[in-house]
Design a protein around this motif. Structure first.
Motif, PDB file in Angstrom:
ATOM      1  N   SER A  46      43.851  29.032  46.310  1.00  0.00           N
ATOM      2  CA  SER A  46      43.568  30.035  45.266  1.00  0.00           C
ATOM      3  C   SER A  46      44.669  30.770  44.488  1.00  0.00           C
ATOM      4  N   HIS A  47      44.299  31.145  43.311  1.00  0.00           N
ATOM      5  CA  HIS A  47      45.387  31.921  42.355  1.00  0.00           C
ATOM      6  C   HIS A  47      44.820  33.160  42.458  1.00  0.00           C
ATOM      7  N   GLY A  48      45.392  34.311  42.521  1.00  0.00           N
ATOM      8  CA  GLY A  48      44.956  35.543  42.603  1.00  0.00           C
ATOM      9  C   GLY A  48      45.709  36.290  41.426  1.00  0.00           C
ATOM     10  N   LYS A  49      45.622  37.525  41.500  1.00  0.00           N
ATOM     11  CA  LYS A  49      46.340  38.347  40.547  1.00  0.00           C
ATOM     12  C   LYS A  49      48.029  38.373  40.715  1.00  0.00           C
ATOM     13  N   LYS A  50      48.296  38.255  42.088  1.00  0.00           N
ATOM     14  CA  LYS A  50      49.669  37.974  42.394  1.00  0.00           C
ATOM     15  C   LYS A  50      50.267  36.533  42.316  1.00  0.00           C
TER      16      LYS A  50
END
Length: 47
Positions: free
Chosen positions: A17-21
């Motif tokens: 997954s790709h998150g805000k960080k």
């Protein structure tokens, strides 16, 4: 904390997954459209 923890960078990489960080890839088409959407302004010189 580690591979199973989605709050950490390593956990996001493991889960895919790709998150805000951890931003994902920027689409080139969106970048190109952004550059062409703002037309160049004509210079309003004195007449």
């Amino acid at each position: 904390m580690g591979k199973g923890d989605l709050r950490t960078r390593r956990g996001k990489i493991y889960n895919g997954s790709h998150g805000k960080k951890r931003p994902g890839k920027v689409k080139k088409a969106a970048k190109a459209a952004e550059a062409t959407s703002a037309p160049a302004r004509a210079t309003g010189g004195r007449r």
